[in-house]
Design an enzyme around this catalytic site. Structure first.
Site, PDB file in Angstrom:
ATOM      1  N   HIS A  28       0.819  -1.217   0.000  1.00  0.00           N
ATOM      2  CA  HIS A  28       0.000   0.000   0.000  1.00  0.00           C
ATOM      3  C   HIS A  28       0.856   1.272   0.000  1.00  0.00           C
ATOM      4  O   HIS A  28       0.346   2.343   0.317  1.00  0.00           O
ATOM      5  CB  HIS A  28      -0.917   0.003   1.239  1.00  0.00           C
ATOM      6  N   LYS A  44      -2.946  -8.694  -6.880  1.00  0.00           N
ATOM      7  CA  LYS A  44      -3.312  -9.739  -7.846  1.00  0.00           C
ATOM      8  C   LYS A  44      -4.529 -10.468  -7.318  1.00  0.00           C
ATOM      9  O   LYS A  44      -4.728 -10.570  -6.105  1.00  0.00           O
ATOM     10  CB  LYS A  44      -2.156 -10.725  -8.011  1.00  0.00           C
ATOM     11  N   LYS A 101       7.385  -4.684 -10.120  1.00  0.00           N
ATOM     12  CA  LYS A 101       7.239  -4.321 -11.533  1.00  0.00           C
ATOM     13  C   LYS A 101       6.877  -2.834 -11.671  1.00  0.00           C
ATOM     14  O   LYS A 101       7.500  -2.099 -12.435  1.00  0.00           O
ATOM     15  CB  LYS A 101       6.111  -5.188 -12.105  1.00  0.00           C
ATOM     16  N   ASP A 114       8.462   2.730 -12.860  1.00  0.00           N
ATOM     17  CA  ASP A 114       8.001   4.005 -12.315  1.00  0.00           C
ATOM     18  C   ASP A 114       6.533   4.290 -12.651  1.00  0.00           C
ATOM     19  O   ASP A 114       6.191   5.360 -13.163  1.00  0.00           O
ATOM     20  CB  ASP A 114       8.910   5.145 -12.824  1.00  0.00           C
TER      21      ASP A 114
END
Ligand code: GLU
Length: 473
Positions: free
Chosen positions: A64, A106, A94, A99
């Protein structure tokens, strides 16, 4: 021993390897690594034949540190809590590597979609979305799903429709999911984005002469032989764009067999054959390899695993003949296989970088949805007319007459042009950052491979976000 680790433990093994090259407090590294929250939903559905079945679904929000969290939803029999958490963690890294300002998430439902009718899948997807809403696991600023293995635009449209019915904020509800059909506020270029990103990434990696020389290759994709494992959305598009970039796709591996032609396969024709017969096997212009596992051991310059996790393992890594392994799938190489490939001098371009094209274009879709305007809409006509005025001035000054073809190739950027240019820039920039990190460590005599360099960059970016929150010194 390392092969028996769970998928999430394997991701953490890669993380720990990179963390040793940083000097952040252990507590901060622990906070980055841990999964912030996950949820297991079970619900009944009534099948078309009247029987009742319990469906298992999950959603994990790994980090988060940025909101919303972002990541696909997969439908597969292999889905379980560990897999979903591992994939959510990969999403966190990833996004940081390219960026894109999201945390990682997921979701998944444990099922074989071929066993269900279209209307059963719709009921399952809508009920799953309802569970996500109830548990606050979806929303434009909370958590934004997308397609993944076994899902497509159709499921995203059902998710959006279920969400907006219940959403208090109808204005921004459209940004609750990405990978939507174009007619439902999707973005041009999203469907092929992961495959296109793989090719942009490979183009960049292969353009560096020094690196290619050490692999015994020449610079550029031109003429390089490529074997692709998986002919789903990612594998098909990667193969198609590789062919367009002048590489030779010599092998395609699917679950029921592989096909091989050293002169190169026509990817579109293979896709047509599959659409007609249900399989790539039997494609006339290729040799059939019955055991798909043997396909991974074909001689080629680049091997592109574009299917599922744990495909290159201790059992087959020493048989890989490629000079480059380009990870289009998430987690296709186990840490033990990775060590074997590195030892053998094979370059592994990691998933956390190479398949980030999907989420990058999802980011563009999300921005487009929140801004409520199609990319390029404001400027296109203006650019068109200034460029044509320029052509006219050149014609007048030089006496040269542009052909119709030349004239048509000059136009203001439309949405897909902007998406592809943003994607290409993202992939080039992230690769340069990754290579800079490798080089900086090499000059200190640390042998840092591409995956470790990518993780180091991710850790720095996420640590910075935490520091800006003032939680850590
Ligand atoms: N499922 C894709 C991935 O694994 C895309 C995720 C997204 O667009 O949010 O990267």
């Amino acid at each position: 021993m390392a092969e028996s680790l769970s998928f999430f433990q394997k991701v953490n093994t890669d993380f720990d390897k990179a963390a040793r090259f940083t000097d952040y407090p252990l507590g901060l590294l622990e906070q980055i690594k841990i999964c912030n929250s996950s949820c297991h939903f079970t619900f009944p559905i009534k099948r078309d034949d009247g029987t009742i079945q319990t469906i298992h679904g999950w959603r994990a929000e790994h980090s988060h540190h940025n909101l919303p969290t972002k990541g696909g939803i997969r439908y597969s029999t292999l889905v379980n809590e560990d897999e979903i958490i591992a994939l959510a963690a990969l999403m966190t890294y990833k996004c940081a590597i390219v960026d894109v300002p999201f945390g990682g998430a997921k979701g998944g439902i444990q099922l074989d979609r071929n066993q269900y009718s279209e209307s059963e899948l719709e009921r399952i997807t809508r009920r799953y979305t309802y569970e996500l809403i109830q548990k606050n696991y979806i929303g434009p600023g909370v958590d934004v799903p997308a397609p993944d293995f076994g899902t497509s635009e159709t499921e995203m449209a059902w998710i959006f429709d279920t969400y907006i019915t219940m959403a208090p904020d109808k204005l921004n509800a459209i940004a609750c999911v990405t990978g939507k059909p174009i007619e439902q506020n999707g973005i041009h270029g999203r469907r092929g984005a992961t495959g296109r990103g793989v090719v942009y990434g490979l183009e960049e990696a292969c353009s560096i002469e020094e690196d290619m020389k050490s692999l015994g290759l020449t610079a550029g994709l031109h003429g390089k032989s490529v074997v692709v494992q998986g002919f789903g959305n990612v594998g098909y598009h990667a193969a198609k764009f590789l062919m367009e970039s002048d590489a030779r796709v010599t092998g395609i591996i699917e679950i029921d067999g592989a096909i091989y032609n050293p002169k190169g396969l026509d990817v579109e024709k293979v896709a047509e054959h599959r659409a007609e017969t249900g399989s790539i096997c039997g494609y006339p212009d290729a040799e059939l390899i019955k055991n798909p596992n043997d396909g991974l051991e074909l001689a080629c310059d680049i091997l592109v695993p574009a299917a599922l996790e744990n495909q290159l393992t201790a059992a087959n890594a020493s048989e890989v003949k490629a000079a480059i392994v380009a990870e289009a799938a998430n987690g296709p190489t186990t840490p033990t296989a990775d060590a074997i490939l590195q030892e053998r001098g094979i370059m592994v371009i990691p998933d956390t970088y190479l398949n980030a094209g999907g989420v990058t274009v999802s980011y563009f879709e999300w921005l487009r949805n929140l801004s409520h305007v199609q990319l390029g809409r404001l400027g296109k006509r203006f650019e068109d007319s200034t460029q044509h005025a320029m052509l006219h001035a050149v014609e007048k000054a030089t006496g040269y007459q542009f052909s119709n073809e030349e004239r048509q190739s000059i136009h203001g950027a439309d949405e897909e042009d902007l998406v592809n240019s943003g994607l290409q820039d993202t992939m080039i920039r992230a690769y340069q950052e990754l290579r800079e990190t490798r080089m900086a460590h090499r000059s200190k005599n640390d042998d840092v491979d591409c995956r470790t360099a990518a993780f180091i960059n991710a850790i720095h970016r996420i640590a910075q976000s935490y520091m800006q929150l003032g939680i850590f010194p």
